[in-house]
Scaffold this motif. Sequence first.
Motif, short mmCIF file in Angstrom:
data_model
loop_
_atom_site.label_atom_id
_atom_site.label_comp_id
_atom_site.label_asym_id
_atom_site.label_seq_id
_atom_site.Cartn_x
_atom_site.Cartn_y
_atom_site.Cartn_z
N MET A 221 4.99 -8.33 6.24
CA MET A 221 5.78 -8.41 5.02
C MET A 221 5.30 -7.42 3.96
SD MET A 221 6.44 -12.54 4.70
CE MET A 221 6.73 -12.42 2.98
N LEU A 222 4.03 -7.09 3.99
CA LEU A 222 3.49 -6.15 3.00
C LEU A 222 3.81 -4.70 3.32
CD1 LEU A 222 -0.12 -7.40 2.18
CD2 LEU A 222 1.80 -7.22 0.62
N ASP A 223 4.06 -4.41 4.60
CA ASP A 223 4.22 -3.02 5.03
C ASP A 223 5.18 -2.20 4.18
OD1 ASP A 223 2.31 -3.37 6.96
OD2 ASP A 223 3.74 -3.61 8.61
N PRO A 224 6.38 -2.69 3.86
CA PRO A 224 7.27 -1.86 3.05
C PRO A 224 6.70 -1.56 1.66
CG PRO A 224 8.47 -3.75 3.96
CD PRO A 224 7.03 -3.93 4.28
N PHE A 225 5.98 -2.52 1.09
CA PHE A 225 5.41 -2.33 -0.24
C PHE A 225 4.19 -1.41 -0.19
CE2 PHE A 225 7.66 -6.36 -0.26
CZ PHE A 225 8.53 -6.15 -1.33
N VAL A 226 3.43 -1.50 0.89
CA VAL A 226 2.30 -0.59 1.08
C VAL A 226 2.83 0.83 1.24
CG1 VAL A 226 0.42 0.07 2.64
CG2 VAL A 226 0.76 -2.34 2.05
N SER A 227 3.85 0.99 2.06
CA SER A 227 4.45 2.32 2.26
C SER A 227 5.00 2.88 0.95
CB SER A 227 5.58 2.25 3.29
OG SER A 227 5.06 1.90 4.55
N LEU A 228 5.73 2.06 0.21
CA LEU A 228 6.29 2.51 -1.07
C LEU A 228 5.18 2.90 -2.05
CD1 LEU A 228 8.77 2.96 -2.86
CD2 LEU A 228 8.57 0.55 -3.56
N SER A 229 4.15 2.09 -2.12
CA SER A 229 3.04 2.38 -3.03
C SER A 229 2.37 3.70 -2.69
CB SER A 229 2.00 1.25 -2.99
OG SER A 229 2.56 0.05 -3.44
N THR A 230 2.12 3.93 -1.39
CA THR A 230 1.46 5.17 -0.99
C THR A 230 2.37 6.38 -1.22
OG1 THR A 230 2.07 4.82 1.32
CG2 THR A 230 -0.11 4.07 0.64
N LYS A 231 3.67 6.22 -0.96
CA LYS A 231 4.61 7.33 -1.20
C LYS A 231 4.68 7.67 -2.68
CE LYS A 231 7.57 6.57 2.77
NZ LYS A 231 8.81 5.98 3.27
N LEU A 232 4.62 6.67 -3.54
CA LEU A 232 4.68 6.91 -4.98
C LEU A 232 3.33 7.32 -5.57
CD1 LEU A 232 6.94 3.90 -6.10
CD2 LEU A 232 7.59 6.32 -5.87
N GLY A 233 2.28 7.23 -4.75
CA GLY A 233 0.95 7.60 -5.22
C GLY A 233 0.30 6.54 -6.11
N VAL A 234 0.77 5.30 -5.99
CA VAL A 234 0.19 4.21 -6.77
C VAL A 234 -1.15 3.84 -6.13
CG1 VAL A 234 0.50 1.84 -7.59
CG2 VAL A 234 2.48 3.36 -7.39
N THR A 235 -2.20 3.90 -6.93
CA THR A 235 -3.53 3.65 -6.40
C THR A 235 -3.83 2.15 -6.33
OG1 THR A 235 -4.63 3.68 -8.55
CG2 THR A 235 -4.34 5.81 -7.43
N PRO A 236 -4.76 1.78 -5.47
CA PRO A 236 -5.18 0.38 -5.42
C PRO A 236 -5.75 -0.10 -6.77
CG PRO A 236 -5.98 1.55 -3.50
CD PRO A 236 -5.39 2.57 -4.41
N ASP A 237 -6.46 0.78 -7.48
CA ASP A 237 -7.00 0.41 -8.79
C ASP A 237 -5.88 0.12 -9.78
OD1 ASP A 237 -9.50 0.75 -7.69
OD2 ASP A 237 -9.92 2.64 -8.74
N ALA A 238 -4.80 0.89 -9.70
CA ALA A 238 -3.66 0.65 -10.59
C ALA A 238 -3.02 -0.69 -10.26
CB ALA A 238 -2.63 1.78 -10.46
N ILE A 239 -2.94 -1.02 -8.98
CA ILE A 239 -2.37 -2.31 -8.58
C ILE A 239 -3.27 -3.45 -9.04
CG2 ILE A 239 -1.70 -3.75 -6.61
CD1 ILE A 239 -1.00 -1.08 -5.14
N SER A 240 -4.58 -3.29 -8.92
CA SER A 240 -5.52 -4.30 -9.40
C SER A 240 -5.36 -4.52 -10.90
CB SER A 240 -6.97 -3.90 -9.10
OG SER A 240 -7.21 -3.86 -7.72
#
Length: 190
Positions: free
Chosen positions: A1-20
Amino acid sequence: MLDPFVSLSTKLGVTPDAISTLAFVVAAAAGGAYYLAGDAALWYFGGAVLVALNGWLDILDGAVAREMGTDSKAGDLLDHVLDRYADIVIVAGLAAGIDRYGIGLAAVTGVLMTSYLGTQSQAVGLDRVYGGMLGRADRLALIGIVTAIAAFVDVTLAGFGLVGVLLIVFAVVGHVTALQRFWGAWRALS
């Protein structure tokens, strides 16, 4: 279920720190909603939605870090610090919303000691401890469920509403969980 959101985040360059960081902002908004719920119970439902989003973002940040290959000790530290602050603002909002600061203090110290003993075990050379009666995922689920119910149902038990009972559970079970973790680490080190 996370895969589409992980893919979107990486494509947009959203960092894990920004998500945290976003997860913490969402938690702070949940704490604010819970504070306001003292005047209008429907705010509990909004808080429940925000707590669910906080938990989901907390899962997403790690998945994005692994996908991007950027998982690090610094990112883990940031995530844990922001999680503790998130715990504080959510529990404080719940307590302030019902004007039960003493119970809130007991609850937040139980929550913090649970987390502290989990990481302190790691600091003394053992594995990080996630076990016990009430971990973070359990707390978030309970907060979400109980506050969603509290938005629509006014129940009193021994003079406490649902949120007051929840805080008492966090106070008691949080400290019991911390003691369980301490005892397990103590035995492993002795």
